[in-house]
Design a protein around this motif. Structure first.
Motif, PDB file in Angstrom:
ATOM      1  N   GLY A   1     113.675  -7.728  43.151  1.00 21.94           N
ATOM      2  CA  GLY A   1     113.849  -9.071  44.389  1.00 21.94           C
ATOM      3  C   GLY A   1     112.465 -10.196  43.780  1.00 21.94           C
ATOM      4  O   GLY A   1     112.057 -10.104  42.663  1.00 21.94           O
ATOM      5  N   GLU A   2     112.358 -10.992  44.770  1.00 23.20           N
ATOM      6  CA  GLU A   2     111.779 -12.014  44.584  1.00 23.20           C
ATOM      7  C   GLU A   2     109.840 -11.460  44.316  1.00 23.20           C
ATOM      8  O   GLU A   2     109.930 -10.855  45.308  1.00 23.20           O
ATOM      9  CB  GLU A   2     111.743 -13.145  45.741  1.00 23.20           C
ATOM     10  N   ASN A   3     109.453 -12.079  43.451  1.00 24.49           N
ATOM     11  CA  ASN A   3     108.517 -11.914  42.876  1.00 24.49           C
ATOM     12  C   ASN A   3     106.848 -12.315  44.298  1.00 24.49           C
ATOM     13  O   ASN A   3     106.659 -12.142  44.379  1.00 24.49           O
ATOM     14  CB  ASN A   3     107.410 -12.960  42.337  1.00 24.49           C
ATOM     15  N   ILE A   4     107.323 -13.334  44.554  1.00 20.39           N
ATOM     16  CA  ILE A   4     106.288 -13.987  45.424  1.00 20.39           C
ATOM     17  C   ILE A   4     106.515 -13.274  47.051  1.00 20.39           C
ATOM     18  O   ILE A   4     105.483 -12.506  47.357  1.00 20.39           O
ATOM     19  CB  ILE A   4     106.480 -15.496  46.128  1.00 20.39           C
ATOM     20  N   LEU A   5     107.533 -13.445  47.203  1.00 21.20           N
ATOM     21  CA  LEU A   5     108.014 -12.181  49.258  1.00 21.20           C
ATOM     22  C   LEU A   5     107.435 -10.369  48.712  1.00 21.20           C
ATOM     23  O   LEU A   5     107.352 -10.202  49.693  1.00 21.20           O
ATOM     24  CB  LEU A   5     109.690 -12.477  49.054  1.00 21.20           C
ATOM     25  N   ASN A   6     107.882  -9.917  47.963  1.00 19.23           N
ATOM     26  CA  ASN A   6     107.164  -9.117  46.693  1.00 19.23           C
ATOM     27  C   ASN A   6     105.274  -9.052  47.593  1.00 19.23           C
ATOM     28  O   ASN A   6     105.428  -7.405  48.181  1.00 19.23           O
ATOM     29  CB  ASN A   6     107.467  -8.049  46.536  1.00 19.23           C
ATOM     30  N   ILE A   7     105.334  -9.910  46.485  1.00 23.74           N
ATOM     31  CA  ILE A   7     103.970  -9.610  47.186  1.00 23.74           C
ATOM     32  C   ILE A   7     103.200 -10.170  48.114  1.00 23.74           C
ATOM     33  O   ILE A   7     102.033  -9.264  48.569  1.00 23.74           O
ATOM     34  CB  ILE A   7     103.319 -10.705  46.521  1.00 23.74           C
ATOM     35  N   LEU A   8     103.701 -10.765  49.043  1.00 20.05           N
ATOM     36  CA  LEU A   8     103.226 -11.235  50.519  1.00 20.05           C
ATOM     37  C   LEU A   8     103.516 -10.044  51.295  1.00 20.05           C
ATOM     38  O   LEU A   8     102.893  -9.459  51.985  1.00 20.05           O
ATOM     39  CB  LEU A   8     104.457 -11.762  50.648  1.00 20.05           C
ATOM     40  N   GLU A   9     104.945  -9.110  50.915  1.00 20.43           N
ATOM     41  CA  GLU A   9     104.796  -7.949  52.005  1.00 20.43           C
ATOM     42  C   GLU A   9     103.685  -6.836  51.373  1.00 20.43           C
ATOM     43  O   GLU A   9     103.366  -6.195  52.748  1.00 20.43           O
ATOM     44  CB  GLU A   9     106.411  -7.742  51.391  1.00 20.43           C
ATOM     45  N   HIS A  10     103.685  -6.705  49.971  1.00 22.38           N
ATOM     46  CA  HIS A  10     102.161  -5.975  49.727  1.00 22.38           C
ATOM     47  C   HIS A  10     101.308  -6.021  50.216  1.00 22.38           C
ATOM     48  O   HIS A  10     101.374  -5.013  50.904  1.00 22.38           O
ATOM     49  CB  HIS A  10     102.163  -5.818  48.305  1.00 22.38           C
ATOM     50  N   TYR A  11     100.761  -7.192  50.396  1.00 20.41           N
ATOM     51  CA  TYR A  11      99.622  -7.312  51.480  1.00 20.41           C
ATOM     52  C   TYR A  11      99.703  -7.985  53.096  1.00 20.41           C
ATOM     53  O   TYR A  11      98.575  -8.461  54.014  1.00 20.41           O
ATOM     54  CB  TYR A  11      98.810  -8.358  51.255  1.00 20.41           C
TER      55      TYR A  11
END
Length: 316
Positions: free
Chosen positions: A120-130
């Motif tokens: 999926g989208e890198n930035i959304l994955n990072i935001l979801e992770h944190y």
């Protein structure tokens, strides 16, 4: 013209990861791109909690050693170290603003190094992770108490209105647990009956308890004293029947009307104190940096809990 379209499509799809940009002509595609970033700019929510943002910045700095200088230069910031959530938010710089400045290769490196979902989208994955959902809810404790669905949604929380009462109770438990109290669910469930259901029971040991009742309200000031007093008195009787000493009954709500406070002052049957959600939240924050391991419950002695007095006591 064809070359321009191709360049714009590549920029959007490969560089910015914006799929299916609307429009058939170059002008339409450019307008769609502008609309996309307008919508991102209007989106005021941070998307993750303050703690989550700080953790993201710390781990970004560990993985990408030049990031602090790059962010400092990009936003022309004067401080030496700028990767601090509160500092950046004061300049309206949000998590997405930071991530948008990082090259795709560095983002992929960061994602792999920190075990973040890669599909999926890198930035959304990072935001979801944190995202740190519990802290995000705690930062919106007042909005949950006021049943303000619109503000919750703006701040990245999707919840049904029917769930807000339970969520307010759960967050209040988290706060009392964080204050060092024994939030005794097992004992509470043993005491509760089909008729009398105590929200929160703080077990102080030696058969001493504090009963906590949580109330949400859309109104500016909780004002149903006659209803809630009958409820609390039945809880009090339930505890007394089980040979418990009630050290305090606490009622937590977003705020209380003047009439409610007056009615509470006139009550002679309960050792009842009122605490607003904002006051409880501020006490929790002050407690975190205090010398105490457990909150001194003797400080709960006003009719309407005096936040300033308690914060002063915790700072000593």
């Amino acid at each position: 013209m064809t070359e321009s379209k191709k360049t714009l499509n590549e920029l959007c799809e490969k560089g910015l990861e914006i799929k299916n940009l609307r429009g058939s002509t170059l002008d339409e595609k450019i307008n769609s791109l502008i609309e996309h970033f307008d919508s991102v700019e209007k989106d005021e929510k941070v998307g993750i909690s303050l703690d989550g943002f700080d953790k993201l910045l710390t781990e970004l700095n560990q993985s990408l050693s030049k990031l602090n200088k790059e962010i400092k230069d990009q936003f022309e910031l004067q401080d030496e170290y700028v990767l601090k959530a509160e500092f950046l938010l004061a300049y309206n710089i949000k998590p997405r603003d930071i991530l948008d400045l990082i090259t795709k290769s560095d983002l992929i490196f960061f994602i792999k190094e920190n075990g973040i979902r890669q599909r999926g989208e890198n930035i959304l994955n990072i935001l979801e992770h944190y995202k740190d959902v519990e802290n995000l809810y705690l930062e919106n404790y007042m909005n949950v108490g006021y049943r303000n669905l619109n503000l919750l949604k703006e701040n990245g929380i999707t919840v049904k209105e029917s769930e807000l009462g339970i969520k307010f109770e759960e967050l209040t438990k988290v706060i009392f647990n964080g204050l060092g109290f024994d939030v005794d669910e097992k004992f509470k469930n043993q005491l509760n009956t089909n008729k009398d259901m105590i929200d929160i029971l703080l077990n102080l040991g030696n058969n001493e308890v504090i009963i906590v009742e949580c109330k949400t309200s859309k109104e500016r000031g909780y004002n149903k004293f006659s209803t809630v007093s009958r409820q609390l008195k039945s809880y009090q009787n339930l505890a007394l029947k089980n040979d418990l000493r009630i050290v305090k009954i606490l009622l937590v709500a977003p705020e209380f009307s003047d009439d409610f406070v007056t009615d509470c002052e006139m009550d002679t049957e309960m050792n009842l104190s009122l605490v607003t959600a904002l006051t409880l939240s501020n006490i929790f924050e002050a407690f975190k940096i205090s010398k105490y391991q457990e909150f001194p419950h003797v400080l709960f002695r006003d009719i309407l809990i005096n936040e300033e007095r308690i914060l002063k006591a915790l700072s000593k």
